[in-house]
Design a protein around this motif. Structure first.
Motif, PDB file in Angstrom:
ATOM      1  N   MET A   1       2.837 -42.162 -33.363  1.00 46.20           N
ATOM      2  CA  MET A   1       3.847 -41.024 -33.641  1.00 46.20           C
ATOM      3  C   MET A   1       3.302 -39.891 -32.793  1.00 46.20           C
ATOM      4  O   MET A   1       2.235 -39.195 -32.717  1.00 46.20           O
ATOM      5  CB  MET A   1       3.749 -40.848 -35.129  1.00 46.20           C
ATOM      6  CG  MET A   1       4.723 -39.649 -35.140  1.00 46.20           C
ATOM      7  SD  MET A   1       4.218 -38.504 -36.516  1.00 46.20           S
ATOM      8  CE  MET A   1       2.846 -37.927 -36.218  1.00 46.20           C
ATOM      9  N   ASN A   2       4.226 -39.778 -31.827  1.00 52.30           N
ATOM     10  CA  ASN A   2       3.917 -38.274 -30.894  1.00 52.30           C
ATOM     11  C   ASN A   2       5.240 -37.443 -30.943  1.00 52.30           C
ATOM     12  O   ASN A   2       6.070 -37.694 -30.294  1.00 52.30           O
ATOM     13  CB  ASN A   2       3.636 -38.929 -29.312  1.00 52.30           C
ATOM     14  CG  ASN A   2       2.485 -39.697 -29.207  1.00 52.30           C
ATOM     15  OD1 ASN A   2       1.286 -39.462 -29.859  1.00 52.30           O
ATOM     16  ND2 ASN A   2       2.386 -40.689 -28.372  1.00 52.30           N
ATOM     17  N   LEU A   3       4.946 -36.429 -31.750  1.00 52.13           N
ATOM     18  CA  LEU A   3       6.071 -35.483 -31.717  1.00 52.13           C
ATOM     19  C   LEU A   3       5.709 -34.224 -30.753  1.00 52.13           C
ATOM     20  O   LEU A   3       4.484 -33.987 -30.491  1.00 52.13           O
ATOM     21  CB  LEU A   3       5.937 -34.932 -33.223  1.00 52.13           C
ATOM     22  CG  LEU A   3       6.568 -35.745 -34.037  1.00 52.13           C
ATOM     23  CD1 LEU A   3       6.596 -35.160 -35.673  1.00 52.13           C
ATOM     24  CD2 LEU A   3       7.785 -36.462 -33.940  1.00 52.13           C
ATOM     25  N   THR A   4       6.780 -33.760 -30.087  1.00 55.41           N
ATOM     26  CA  THR A   4       6.380 -32.691 -29.278  1.00 55.41           C
ATOM     27  C   THR A   4       6.181 -31.297 -30.091  1.00 55.41           C
ATOM     28  O   THR A   4       6.539 -31.108 -31.222  1.00 55.41           O
ATOM     29  CB  THR A   4       7.630 -32.211 -28.511  1.00 55.41           C
ATOM     30  OG1 THR A   4       8.854 -31.972 -29.226  1.00 55.41           O
ATOM     31  CG2 THR A   4       8.230 -33.447 -27.619  1.00 55.41           C
ATOM     32  N   LYS A   5       5.453 -30.219 -29.433  1.00 54.75           N
ATOM     33  CA  LYS A   5       5.122 -29.248 -30.016  1.00 54.75           C
ATOM     34  C   LYS A   5       6.661 -28.726 -30.620  1.00 54.75           C
ATOM     35  O   LYS A   5       6.476 -28.045 -31.805  1.00 54.75           O
ATOM     36  CB  LYS A   5       4.698 -28.184 -29.040  1.00 54.75           C
ATOM     37  CG  LYS A   5       4.114 -26.971 -29.729  1.00 54.75           C
ATOM     38  CD  LYS A   5       3.487 -25.979 -28.545  1.00 54.75           C
ATOM     39  CE  LYS A   5       3.045 -24.901 -29.237  1.00 54.75           C
ATOM     40  NZ  LYS A   5       2.367 -23.837 -28.336  1.00 54.75           N
ATOM     41  N   THR A   6       7.456 -28.429 -29.949  1.00 56.61           N
ATOM     42  CA  THR A   6       8.938 -28.097 -30.557  1.00 56.61           C
ATOM     43  C   THR A   6       9.448 -28.800 -31.818  1.00 56.61           C
ATOM     44  O   THR A   6       9.667 -28.416 -32.801  1.00 56.61           O
ATOM     45  CB  THR A   6      10.070 -27.965 -29.415  1.00 56.61           C
ATOM     46  OG1 THR A   6       9.587 -27.255 -28.557  1.00 56.61           O
ATOM     47  CG2 THR A   6      11.272 -27.478 -30.062  1.00 56.61           C
ATOM     48  N   GLU A   7       9.358 -29.998 -31.910  1.00 61.09           N
ATOM     49  CA  GLU A   7       9.499 -30.861 -32.882  1.00 61.09           C
ATOM     50  C   GLU A   7       8.743 -30.722 -34.221  1.00 61.09           C
ATOM     51  O   GLU A   7       9.144 -30.428 -35.417  1.00 61.09           O
ATOM     52  CB  GLU A   7       9.620 -32.352 -32.616  1.00 61.09           C
ATOM     53  CG  GLU A   7      10.544 -32.730 -31.754  1.00 61.09           C
ATOM     54  CD  GLU A   7      10.389 -34.079 -31.094  1.00 61.09           C
ATOM     55  OE1 GLU A   7      11.231 -34.765 -30.457  1.00 61.09           O
ATOM     56  OE2 GLU A   7       9.274 -34.474 -31.056  1.00 61.09           O
ATOM     57  N   LYS A   8       7.409 -30.602 -33.869  1.00 61.29           N
ATOM     58  CA  LYS A   8       6.423 -30.081 -35.036  1.00 61.29           C
ATOM     59  C   LYS A   8       6.738 -28.631 -35.521  1.00 61.29           C
ATOM     60  O   LYS A   8       6.740 -28.572 -36.923  1.00 61.29           O
ATOM     61  CB  LYS A   8       4.708 -30.105 -34.416  1.00 61.29           C
ATOM     62  CG  LYS A   8       4.482 -31.485 -34.214  1.00 61.29           C
ATOM     63  CD  LYS A   8       3.181 -31.345 -33.657  1.00 61.29           C
ATOM     64  CE  LYS A   8       2.731 -32.765 -33.083  1.00 61.29           C
ATOM     65  NZ  LYS A   8       1.209 -32.627 -32.452  1.00 61.29           N
ATOM     66  N   ILE A   9       6.926 -27.568 -34.719  1.00 62.06           N
ATOM     67  CA  ILE A   9       7.266 -26.285 -35.215  1.00 62.06           C
ATOM     68  C   ILE A   9       8.485 -26.216 -35.962  1.00 62.06           C
ATOM     69  O   ILE A   9       8.728 -25.678 -36.813  1.00 62.06           O
ATOM     70  CB  ILE A   9       7.355 -25.331 -33.985  1.00 62.06           C
ATOM     71  CG1 ILE A   9       5.775 -25.117 -33.370  1.00 62.06           C
ATOM     72  CG2 ILE A   9       7.818 -24.031 -34.413  1.00 62.06           C
ATOM     73  CD1 ILE A   9       5.757 -24.523 -32.066  1.00 62.06           C
ATOM     74  N   THR A  10       9.620 -27.032 -35.381  1.00 60.98           N
ATOM     75  CA  THR A  10      10.918 -27.051 -36.103  1.00 60.98           C
ATOM     76  C   THR A  10      10.801 -27.661 -37.582  1.00 60.98           C
ATOM     77  O   THR A  10      11.224 -27.163 -38.407  1.00 60.98           O
ATOM     78  CB  THR A  10      11.924 -27.823 -35.259  1.00 60.98           C
ATOM     79  OG1 THR A  10      12.065 -27.060 -33.898  1.00 60.98           O
ATOM     80  CG2 THR A  10      13.224 -28.002 -36.085  1.00 60.98           C
ATOM     81  N   GLY A  11       9.999 -28.834 -37.617  1.00 63.66           N
ATOM     82  CA  GLY A  11       9.912 -29.356 -38.698  1.00 63.66           C
ATOM     83  C   GLY A  11       9.126 -28.687 -39.803  1.00 63.66           C
ATOM     84  O   GLY A  11       9.708 -28.563 -41.045  1.00 63.66           O
TER      85      GLY A  11
END
Length: 160
Positions: free
Chosen positions: A1-11
């Protein structure tokens, strides 16, 4: 599971806003309306659903197992997204609608992440567990609210 920094921050941002709204709403029910735990479970079903989502969100981050994300999908959709269409958009319900919008945004983020990860087996397992665990809860909420309709109307001042 590799989420981008933007995906992590948004979540994380969406989950944080959901947590704050859930705590605020629960505080209103427990401290202002002085409901019992069972009444809270039934009359403020969005909060328990949101807490389950937040627990699953944390489990997803800690274990990196995709199956956790869709586990709270059903109650979040039923009480959150559908709440957008069943509550009025005026008065005290504006606060409830903010919670429903935030629940829906968390679901959109979850759906996006599940789509991007493409772990359809885990998604299916999580969704099936969601159905098995939360259909009885939804049935309880519907039954309890129907049996205590006058009480909920009085408590939430839903009648003129």
């Amino acid at each position: 599971m590799n989420l981008t920094k933007t995906e992590k921050i948004t979540g994380i941002a969406l989950a944080t806003v959901l947590l704050l709204l859930t705590l605020s709403g629960s505080g209103y029910f427990f401290f202002t309306l002085k409901v019992t735990f069972v009444q809270w479970l039934a009359y403020n079903a969005c909060s328990p659903s949101s807490l389950v989502y937040l627990a699953c969100f944390i489990a997803f981050w800690l274990t990196k197992k995709t199956v956790w994300l869709p586990l709270a999908f059903l109650p979040m959709y039923y009480f959150g997204t559908m709440g957008l269409f069943t509550f009025t958009w005026s008065g005290a319900n504006i606060f409830a609608q903010m919670s429903h919008i935030t629940m829906t945004l968390n679901l959109i983020w979850t759906g996006y992440v599940l789509y991007r990860i493409s772990d359809y087996k885990a998604f299916t397992q999580g969704l099936l567990w969601s159905i098995a665990l939360f259909v009885p809860y939804i049935a309880f909420v519907m039954y309890y609210c129907r049996k205590h309709a006058e009480e909920i109307n009085s408590l939430l001042q839903m009648t003129p």
